[in-house]
Enzyme design. Structure first.
Site, PDB file in Angstrom:
ATOM      1  N   SER A 138       0.809  -1.215   0.000  1.00  0.00           N
ATOM      2  CA  SER A 138       0.000   0.000   0.000  1.00  0.00           C
ATOM      3  C   SER A 138       0.846   1.270   0.000  1.00  0.00           C
ATOM      4  O   SER A 138       0.406   2.321  -0.452  1.00  0.00           O
ATOM      5  CB  SER A 138      -0.932  -0.005   1.221  1.00  0.00           C
ATOM      6  OG  SER A 138      -1.825  -1.093   1.164  1.00  0.00           O
ATOM      7  N   GLY A 171       0.410  -9.949 -11.925  1.00  0.00           N
ATOM      8  CA  GLY A 171      -0.382 -10.703 -12.894  1.00  0.00           C
ATOM      9  C   GLY A 171       0.238 -10.648 -14.277  1.00  0.00           C
ATOM     10  O   GLY A 171       0.734  -9.612 -14.708  1.00  0.00           O
ATOM     11  N   ARG A 304     -35.293 -25.670  -2.035  1.00  0.00           N
ATOM     12  CA  ARG A 304     -34.893 -26.562  -0.936  1.00  0.00           C
ATOM     13  C   ARG A 304     -35.933 -26.524   0.171  1.00  0.00           C
ATOM     14  O   ARG A 304     -36.380 -25.455   0.588  1.00  0.00           O
ATOM     15  CB  ARG A 304     -33.541 -26.107  -0.379  1.00  0.00           C
ATOM     16  CG  ARG A 304     -33.024 -26.933   0.785  1.00  0.00           C
ATOM     17  CD  ARG A 304     -32.462 -28.257   0.294  1.00  0.00           C
ATOM     18  NE  ARG A 304     -31.631 -28.889   1.311  1.00  0.00           N
ATOM     19  CZ  ARG A 304     -32.067 -29.824   2.161  1.00  0.00           C
ATOM     20  NH1 ARG A 304     -33.328 -30.203   2.137  1.00  0.00           N
ATOM     21  NH2 ARG A 304     -31.247 -30.359   3.032  1.00  0.00           N
ATOM     22  N   GLU A 412      -5.484  -3.794  -5.464  1.00  0.00           N
ATOM     23  CA  GLU A 412      -5.879  -2.423  -5.807  1.00  0.00           C
ATOM     24  C   GLU A 412      -6.090  -1.584  -4.548  1.00  0.00           C
ATOM     25  O   GLU A 412      -6.930  -0.694  -4.507  1.00  0.00           O
ATOM     26  CB  GLU A 412      -7.136  -2.410  -6.677  1.00  0.00           C
ATOM     27  CG  GLU A 412      -6.879  -2.790  -8.121  1.00  0.00           C
ATOM     28  CD  GLU A 412      -5.932  -1.838  -8.832  1.00  0.00           C
ATOM     29  OE1 GLU A 412      -6.143  -0.620  -8.777  1.00  0.00           O
ATOM     30  OE2 GLU A 412      -4.971  -2.328  -9.435  1.00  0.00           O
TER      31      GLU A 412
END
Length: 619
Positions: A138, A171, A304, A412
């Site tokens: 951060s 990434g 259900r 992020e």
């Protein structure tokens, strides 16, 4: 019911309705796969990235002069839609076209745009966004990677000085990336000029690591294993002077530094502010995943059955139990509220044109990202539990949603840090004062100034003013609800300012540290108010009476469930009596009962493609 569902969907689709539905059609061309081994999953995601590129997904937000459509808001909406599908694909698309491509677009000049953007859009140039370091996540302002200019060679030397400066969790790095936008401390003439970004090759044409670049695979993760996260280390890697993305800071051939933005702190925040689209996109993607989980849980809850109803011999549908409604319907109401707040935020991103607007956008994006991703984590877990053992089976999709979204609270921007940023902005009139992010700067500002807490309304100002001014004390009076949120925000902020004003130079850390719970509460109540106002603004846009009436009850449930969750504050500060506090809970219960017959309609209005809901519990 079909007409009501469609009317709700039209309101949810909002400003980018056509693009949203086109993006859903494109997502429908991506065939779901499940339980692939990690390398096969990565390969599948890369292949689907090319399907998205061929379908035009990548073009939406990039400049028309380079083949794009120039629709910044539309690019975020298209990203949100991917959240209904495979989240690894969504995140990889965000890395390639949002972070990597977005950084080149926002921080580079026309030369960089012409050189890189066509290949980025077409997937010929897969790339990375290399900001986070092992020792600095951060705290971007104090990253330790360096880019030192060599005037004789007219090159930058990019270097990782220690293990803590290694770029981590990146990434696209472990397998597919060829280039990286690397954030580093720029040094020229022996002087540091703060964090800047450079385009650095990390692989050659054969896919091997470039000279001086070490690439490691982060390995298996709790989720998102279709994304190839890696670690990058640079050993005095040389790149040409043109590699600097120099829109906000440039280095002349002789090493002279220049910038159109005065002040290192202001320059840093200006550069990072251009990348705010990433936080807004994460909030939207989290919202889509939350909608998918709620759709699965509501469908299962309607079919259900559990325990016989006395005297009837039939088992009770579990969604008819108040306890089950309490698990899902307030979360569904908040999901609707956050959707409208997200839509408003995307519009602000698309339309912003001045510095003040950008700074307000940054603060709101930080707050909404924190709240939306926290809501996703809690709601998906609740949906999983609400589906019992069936919710734990991979075939029913919820375990993957839970695993894949868990990291959203920390990428992020860590949510706790982002909420502190929101509070800092509220305290220091962030739109007018851009300074250090450190808390000591905040305390000095608060101590030196009479902080006037001004609640600026963000949506449908005239409508909200009218509702507040004409309100009664009825719990379901919209004006009363707005007034409570506004009053709470003002009181919490004023109390926080008084606490921080007591600090001196000697005990600033202790005072701030002791008030951190108050700081986070101030940020949260501000976001709650912004979200409620966005919902009210959306109600004002409704044209179908039945849909507007139903959404009005959803809005009531959102507002009163927030009040109920913070009852301690409202009681402690005399805003609710104990009797009225009990009435809030009773009203929430009654609203859950009223909305129970419409639960399926409310989730069907999200428009999630059936191919991405295919599971035994959603049949």
């Amino acid at each position: 019911m079909a007409e009501l569902t469609e009317a709700l969907r039209e309101l949810l689709d909002g400003r980018w309705a056509g693009l949203r539905r086109d993006s859903l059609d494109l997502l429908g061309k991506v065939a779901p796969v499940r339980d692939l081994p990690r390398e096969e999953h990565r390969a599948w995601v890369l292949e689907q990235m090319r399907v998205l590129a061929e379908g035009g997904h990548a073009l939406i937000g990039f400049p028309p002069e380079h083949g794009g459509h120039g629709d910044v808001g539309g690019s975020v909406v298209a990203f949100e839609v991917l959240g209904f599908g495979d989240l690894s694909l969504m995140v990889k698309a965000g890395v390639q076209w949002g972070l990597f491509g977005g950084a080149v677009q926002a921080l580079g000049t026309e030369e960089h745009h012409a050189r890189y953007l066509p290949g980025i859009m077409s997937m010929e140039l897969p790339g990375c966004f290399a900001m986070t370091e092992t020792g600095h996540g951060s705290d971007v302002q104090h990253l330790r990677t360096t880019a030192t200019y060599d005037p004789e060679a007219r090159e930058f030397v990019v270097h990782t000085p220690d293990e803590g400066a290694r770029k981590d969790y990146i990434g696209n790095a472990a397998r597919d990336g060829r280039l990286a936008v690397v954030f580093a401390q720029l040094v020229t003439g022996g002087e540091e000029h703060g964090v800047h970004a450079l385009v650095v090759p990390i692989r050659d044409g054969e896919g091997r690591p470039a000279p001086g670049v070490t690439i490691e695979d982060c390995g298996p993760k709790a989720g998102l294993n279709g994304v190839d996260n890696g670690r990058l280390t640079f050993d005095r890697v040389r790149v040409p002077r043109s590699a600097l993305l120099n829109r906000y800071g440039d280095v002349a051939p002789d090493g002279t530094y220049s910038s159109p933005v005065e002040g290192r702190g202001r320059r840093f925040f200006t550069m990072l502010g251009t990348l705010v689209r990433g936080r807004i996109s994460v909030a939207g993607g989290a919202g889509s995943a939350t909608k998918k989980a709620l759709t699965l849980a509501v469908r299962y809850g309607e079919r259900r059955r559990q325990f016989p109803r006395p005297g009837s011999g039939e088992e009770v549908v579990v969604l008819d139990y108040l306890a089950h409604q309490r698990r899902l319907l307030p979360a569904l109401a908040q999901t609707y509220a956050l959707h409208f707040a997200q839509e408003e935020l995307v519009s602000a991103l698309h339309d912003v044109s001045d510095d003040r607007g950008r700074r307000e956008l940054e603060s709101r994006a930080a707050g909404l990202k924190a709240v939306a991703t926290g809501h996703a984590t809690r709601t998906i877990q609740e949906c999983r539990e609400a589906c019992g053992g069936a919710g734990y089976l991979a075939e029913n999709l919820l375990p993957a949603l839970k695993a894949d979204t868990d990291v959203f609270t920390t990428f992020e921007g860590d949510n706790t840090v982002l909420l502190q940023l929101v509070a800092k902005g509220l305290l220091t009139s962030y739109r007018d004062h851009v300074g250090d992010l450190d808390p000591w700067g905040v305390i000095r500002f608060v101590a030196d100034q009479a902080v006037n807490v001004v609640i600026e309304r963000t949506a449908a100002r005239a409508l909200i003013d009218r509702l507040v001014s004409g309100s009664s004390d009825a719990l379901l009076d919209r004006g009363w609800q707005l007034r409570q949120f506004e009053d709470r925000e003002r009181h919490v902020l004023e109390g926080l300012a008084r606490r921080l004003r007591r600090a001196s130079a000697d005990d600033a850390f202790e005072v701030f540290n002791a008030a951190q719970d108050h700081v986070l509460h101030a940020a949260r109540v501000h976001v709650d108010r912004v979200v409620l106002e966005a919902f009210v603004a959306a109600l004002g846009r409704g044209t179908d009476p039945a849909a507007t009436e139903l959404l009005g009850r959803v809005c009531d449930l959102y507002a009163l469930s927030v009040v109920e969750a913070d009852r301690a504050w409202f009681l402690e500060h005399g805003r609710l009596t104990p009797q009225r506090s009990k009435a809030v809970t009773q009203a929430v219960n009654e609203l859950c009962g009223q909305l129970r017959p419409h639960a399926r309609t409310l989730v069907d209005a999200f428009g999630i493609p059936e191919t991405w809901l295919a599971s035994p519990i959603a049949m």
